[in-house]
Design a protein around this motif. Sequence first.
Motif, PDB file in Angstrom:
ATOM      1  N   MET A   1       0.813  -1.206   0.000  1.00  0.00           N
ATOM      2  CA  MET A   1       0.000   0.000   0.000  1.00  0.00           C
ATOM      3  C   MET A   1       0.852   1.265   0.000  1.00  0.00           C
ATOM      4  SD  MET A   1      -3.117  -0.999   2.590  1.00  0.00           S
ATOM      5  CE  MET A   1      -4.146   0.396   2.160  1.00  0.00           C
ATOM      6  N   THR A   2       2.118   1.130   0.311  1.00  0.00           N
ATOM      7  CA  THR A   2       2.976   2.302   0.372  1.00  0.00           C
ATOM      8  C   THR A   2       3.203   2.918  -0.999  1.00  0.00           C
ATOM      9  OG1 THR A   2       4.125   1.341   2.264  1.00  0.00           O
ATOM     10  CG2 THR A   2       5.224   3.148   1.144  1.00  0.00           C
ATOM     11  N   ASN A   3       3.271   2.081  -2.029  1.00  0.00           N
ATOM     12  CA  ASN A   3       3.628   2.557  -3.359  1.00  0.00           C
ATOM     13  C   ASN A   3       2.510   2.446  -4.387  1.00  0.00           C
ATOM     14  OD1 ASN A   3       6.282   3.051  -2.456  1.00  0.00           O
ATOM     15  ND2 ASN A   3       6.863   0.935  -2.848  1.00  0.00           N
ATOM     16  N   ILE A   4       1.406   1.816  -4.039  1.00  0.00           N
ATOM     17  CA  ILE A   4       0.329   1.608  -5.006  1.00  0.00           C
ATOM     18  C   ILE A   4      -0.987   2.095  -4.427  1.00  0.00           C
ATOM     19  CG2 ILE A   4      -0.988  -0.106  -6.304  1.00  0.00           C
ATOM     20  CD1 ILE A   4       1.484  -1.862  -6.380  1.00  0.00           C
ATOM     21  N   LEU A   5      -1.684   2.915  -5.177  1.00  0.00           N
ATOM     22  CA  LEU A   5      -3.009   3.369  -4.780  1.00  0.00           C
ATOM     23  C   LEU A   5      -4.023   2.370  -5.325  1.00  0.00           C
ATOM     24  CD1 LEU A   5      -4.500   5.734  -3.373  1.00  0.00           C
ATOM     25  CD2 LEU A   5      -4.806   6.732  -5.649  1.00  0.00           C
ATOM     26  N   PHE A   6      -4.519   1.506  -4.450  1.00  0.00           N
ATOM     27  CA  PHE A   6      -5.437   0.462  -4.894  1.00  0.00           C
ATOM     28  C   PHE A   6      -6.778   1.052  -5.298  1.00  0.00           C
ATOM     29  CE2 PHE A   6      -2.507  -1.961  -2.139  1.00  0.00           C
ATOM     30  CZ  PHE A   6      -2.164  -2.973  -3.014  1.00  0.00           C
ATOM     31  N   PRO A   7      -7.466   0.409  -6.252  1.00  0.00           N
ATOM     32  CA  PRO A   7      -8.778   0.904  -6.683  1.00  0.00           C
ATOM     33  C   PRO A   7      -9.753   0.991  -5.510  1.00  0.00           C
ATOM     34  CG  PRO A   7      -7.971  -0.800  -8.173  1.00  0.00           C
ATOM     35  CD  PRO A   7      -7.039  -0.790  -6.997  1.00  0.00           C
ATOM     36  N   LYS A   8     -10.596   2.000  -5.538  1.00  0.00           N
ATOM     37  CA  LYS A   8     -11.540   2.216  -4.444  1.00  0.00           C
ATOM     38  C   LYS A   8     -12.488   1.030  -4.293  1.00  0.00           C
ATOM     39  CE  LYS A   8     -14.763   5.614  -2.565  1.00  0.00           C
ATOM     40  NZ  LYS A   8     -15.440   6.920  -2.787  1.00  0.00           N
ATOM     41  N   ASP A   9     -12.895   0.417  -5.418  1.00  0.00           N
ATOM     42  CA  ASP A   9     -13.804  -0.738  -5.363  1.00  0.00           C
ATOM     43  C   ASP A   9     -13.178  -1.891  -4.581  1.00  0.00           C
ATOM     44  OD1 ASP A   9     -15.624   0.660  -6.821  1.00  0.00           O
ATOM     45  OD2 ASP A   9     -15.223  -0.361  -8.718  1.00  0.00           O
ATOM     46  N   LEU A  10     -11.880  -2.135  -4.802  1.00  0.00           N
ATOM     47  CA  LEU A  10     -11.189  -3.212  -4.099  1.00  0.00           C
ATOM     48  C   LEU A  10     -11.134  -2.909  -2.604  1.00  0.00           C
ATOM     49  CD1 LEU A  10      -9.422  -5.746  -3.901  1.00  0.00           C
ATOM     50  CD2 LEU A  10      -7.444  -4.311  -4.469  1.00  0.00           C
ATOM     51  N   LEU A  11     -10.806  -1.665  -2.258  1.00  0.00           N
ATOM     52  CA  LEU A  11     -10.708  -1.299  -0.843  1.00  0.00           C
ATOM     53  C   LEU A  11     -12.072  -1.385  -0.162  1.00  0.00           C
ATOM     54  CD1 LEU A  11      -8.260   1.733  -1.073  1.00  0.00           C
ATOM     55  CD2 LEU A  11      -7.732  -0.632  -0.462  1.00  0.00           C
ATOM     56  N   GLU A  12     -13.132  -1.021  -0.875  1.00  0.00           N
ATOM     57  CA  GLU A  12     -14.477  -1.112  -0.305  1.00  0.00           C
ATOM     58  C   GLU A  12     -14.882  -2.568  -0.060  1.00  0.00           C
ATOM     59  OE1 GLU A  12     -16.868   1.127  -2.994  1.00  0.00           O
ATOM     60  OE2 GLU A  12     -16.545   3.024  -1.917  1.00  0.00           O
ATOM     61  N   LYS A  13     -14.442  -3.482  -0.919  1.00  0.00           N
ATOM     62  CA  LYS A  13     -14.715  -4.903  -0.706  1.00  0.00           C
ATOM     63  C   LYS A  13     -13.988  -5.406   0.549  1.00  0.00           C
ATOM     64  CE  LYS A  13     -15.613  -6.200  -5.528  1.00  0.00           C
ATOM     65  NZ  LYS A  13     -15.136  -6.976  -6.703  1.00  0.00           N
ATOM     66  N   ILE A  14     -12.748  -4.950   0.727  1.00  0.00           N
ATOM     67  CA  ILE A  14     -11.990  -5.338   1.928  1.00  0.00           C
ATOM     68  C   ILE A  14     -12.683  -4.804   3.173  1.00  0.00           C
ATOM     69  CG2 ILE A  14      -9.799  -5.076   3.153  1.00  0.00           C
ATOM     70  CD1 ILE A  14      -8.429  -4.964   0.408  1.00  0.00           C
ATOM     71  N   ILE A  15     -13.151  -3.554   3.113  1.00  0.00           N
ATOM     72  CA  ILE A  15     -13.870  -2.967   4.245  1.00  0.00           C
ATOM     73  C   ILE A  15     -15.129  -3.767   4.537  1.00  0.00           C
ATOM     74  CG2 ILE A  15     -15.192  -0.948   5.008  1.00  0.00           C
ATOM     75  CD1 ILE A  15     -13.173   0.786   3.509  1.00  0.00           C
ATOM     76  N   SER A  16     -15.820  -4.198   3.486  1.00  0.00           N
ATOM     77  CA  SER A  16     -17.042  -4.991   3.661  1.00  0.00           C
ATOM     78  C   SER A  16     -16.749  -6.301   4.385  1.00  0.00           C
ATOM     79  CB  SER A  16     -17.675  -5.269   2.301  1.00  0.00           C
ATOM     80  OG  SER A  16     -18.834  -6.070   2.428  1.00  0.00           O
ATOM     81  N   ILE A  17     -15.635  -6.934   4.040  1.00  0.00           N
ATOM     82  CA  ILE A  17     -15.237  -8.181   4.706  1.00  0.00           C
ATOM     83  C   ILE A  17     -14.960  -7.926   6.182  1.00  0.00           C
ATOM     84  CG2 ILE A  17     -13.431  -9.946   4.827  1.00  0.00           C
ATOM     85  CD1 ILE A  17     -13.163  -9.668   1.767  1.00  0.00           C
ATOM     86  N   ILE A  18     -14.258  -6.826   6.476  1.00  0.00           N
ATOM     87  CA  ILE A  18     -13.936  -6.485   7.870  1.00  0.00           C
ATOM     88  C   ILE A  18     -15.222  -6.213   8.654  1.00  0.00           C
ATOM     89  CG2 ILE A  18     -12.783  -4.796   9.364  1.00  0.00           C
ATOM     90  CD1 ILE A  18     -10.765  -4.362   7.089  1.00  0.00           C
ATOM     91  N   ARG A  19     -16.146  -5.476   8.042  1.00  0.00           N
ATOM     92  CA  ARG A  19     -17.403  -5.149   8.724  1.00  0.00           C
ATOM     93  C   ARG A  19     -18.225  -6.411   8.996  1.00  0.00           C
ATOM     94  NH1 ARG A  19     -20.340  -0.170   5.804  1.00  0.00           N
ATOM     95  NH2 ARG A  19     -21.793  -0.635   7.501  1.00  0.00           N
ATOM     96  N   ASN A  20     -18.278  -7.296   7.998  1.00  0.00           N
ATOM     97  CA  ASN A  20     -19.030  -8.541   8.186  1.00  0.00           C
ATOM     98  C   ASN A  20     -18.412  -9.394   9.286  1.00  0.00           C
ATOM     99  OD1 ASN A  20     -20.902  -7.954   6.208  1.00  0.00           O
ATOM    100  ND2 ASN A  20     -19.745  -8.972   4.576  1.00  0.00           N
ATOM    101  N   PHE A  21     -17.088  -9.417   9.352  1.00  0.00           N
ATOM    102  CA  PHE A  21     -16.420 -10.170  10.405  1.00  0.00           C
ATOM    103  C   PHE A  21     -16.762  -9.574  11.777  1.00  0.00           C
ATOM    104  CE2 PHE A  21     -12.817 -10.455  13.330  1.00  0.00           C
ATOM    105  CZ  PHE A  21     -12.675 -11.836  13.437  1.00  0.00           C
ATOM    106  N   TRP A  22     -16.784  -8.235  11.855  1.00  0.00           N
ATOM    107  CA  TRP A  22     -17.024  -7.566  13.131  1.00  0.00           C
ATOM    108  C   TRP A  22     -18.436  -7.800  13.646  1.00  0.00           C
ATOM    109  CZ3 TRP A  22     -13.870  -5.639  16.575  1.00  0.00           C
ATOM    110  CH2 TRP A  22     -14.377  -4.802  17.584  1.00  0.00           C
ATOM    111  N   TRP A  23     -19.426  -7.801  12.749  1.00  0.00           N
ATOM    112  CA  TRP A  23     -20.831  -7.872  13.166  1.00  0.00           C
ATOM    113  C   TRP A  23     -21.490  -9.218  12.872  1.00  0.00           C
ATOM    114  CZ3 TRP A  23     -21.657  -4.157  16.314  1.00  0.00           C
ATOM    115  CH2 TRP A  23     -21.175  -2.862  16.081  1.00  0.00           C
ATOM    116  N   LYS A  24     -20.714 -10.219  12.474  1.00  0.00           N
ATOM    117  CA  LYS A  24     -21.311 -11.447  11.966  1.00  0.00           C
ATOM    118  C   LYS A  24     -22.192 -12.176  12.976  1.00  0.00           C
ATOM    119  CE  LYS A  24     -17.428 -14.557  13.016  1.00  0.00           C
ATOM    120  NZ  LYS A  24     -16.479 -15.527  12.440  1.00  0.00           N
ATOM    121  N   GLU A  25     -21.919 -12.029  14.276  1.00  0.00           N
ATOM    122  CA  GLU A  25     -22.720 -12.735  15.279  1.00  0.00           C
ATOM    123  C   GLU A  25     -23.986 -11.968  15.654  1.00  0.00           C
ATOM    124  OE1 GLU A  25     -22.173 -15.718  16.129  1.00  0.00           O
ATOM    125  OE2 GLU A  25     -20.274 -15.863  15.065  1.00  0.00           O
TER     126      GLU A  25
END
Length: 204
Positions: free
Chosen positions: A1-25
């Motif tokens: 991540m230091t040298n590459i600006l990842f596409p916003k769509d990819l980062l939003e998918k990662i955020i979605s995975i994190i959110r689902n993990f946090w609230w899954k129960e």
Amino acid sequence: MTNILFPKDLLEKIISIIRNFWWKENKQEGAGKSICFRSWEDICQPKHLGGLGIKNIITVSKSLVTHSAWMVAAQKDTFLSNVLKAKYHPHSSFWKATSTGSRSVFWSSIQNVKHFIHKNCSYQIQEGSINIWSDPWCPIWDNIHSHLVLSTTVFPLPNQVKDLLIHNEHVWNTSLINQVFDNHAAQIILTTPIVQQQSEDILI
């Protein structure tokens, strides 16, 4: 991540995975979606502001690449800056370099965040060796050509900031500046501070 600006769509998918993990129960019986008791913006707030301090990876991605862009602009790594200049903007400054043509992912990422530092950086004038027309040294530097007095008789035009200073006195040459630039630009230039020492100009 230091040298590459990842596409916003990819980062939003990662955020979605994190959110689902946090609230899954936290699901209602028979429901397919998790219950989010707090907004993700609240969760990402620092702990002292009531959040959990989880990093917003979109902001993190931008900040890391912006830091890399700053290192190139300020020539903290002279070798890297020189290689990029030779390959992508041999005839212009970093600030005036365009994003057209073939380019690496790293250079594309820098170009995508350059506007952040473009708006918030300026050279601290000391020896005045920076270019008047292509380096950020005063508030109107990026369109300073449009402030030229068309009937100016000064030839050749000043090229470096030190050309606008009185030789050996390290103060603005008011007469020359008024000959070259219109009143608006002249007033801005004359109020631009000069550090009274003969060291390299510093990007701040």
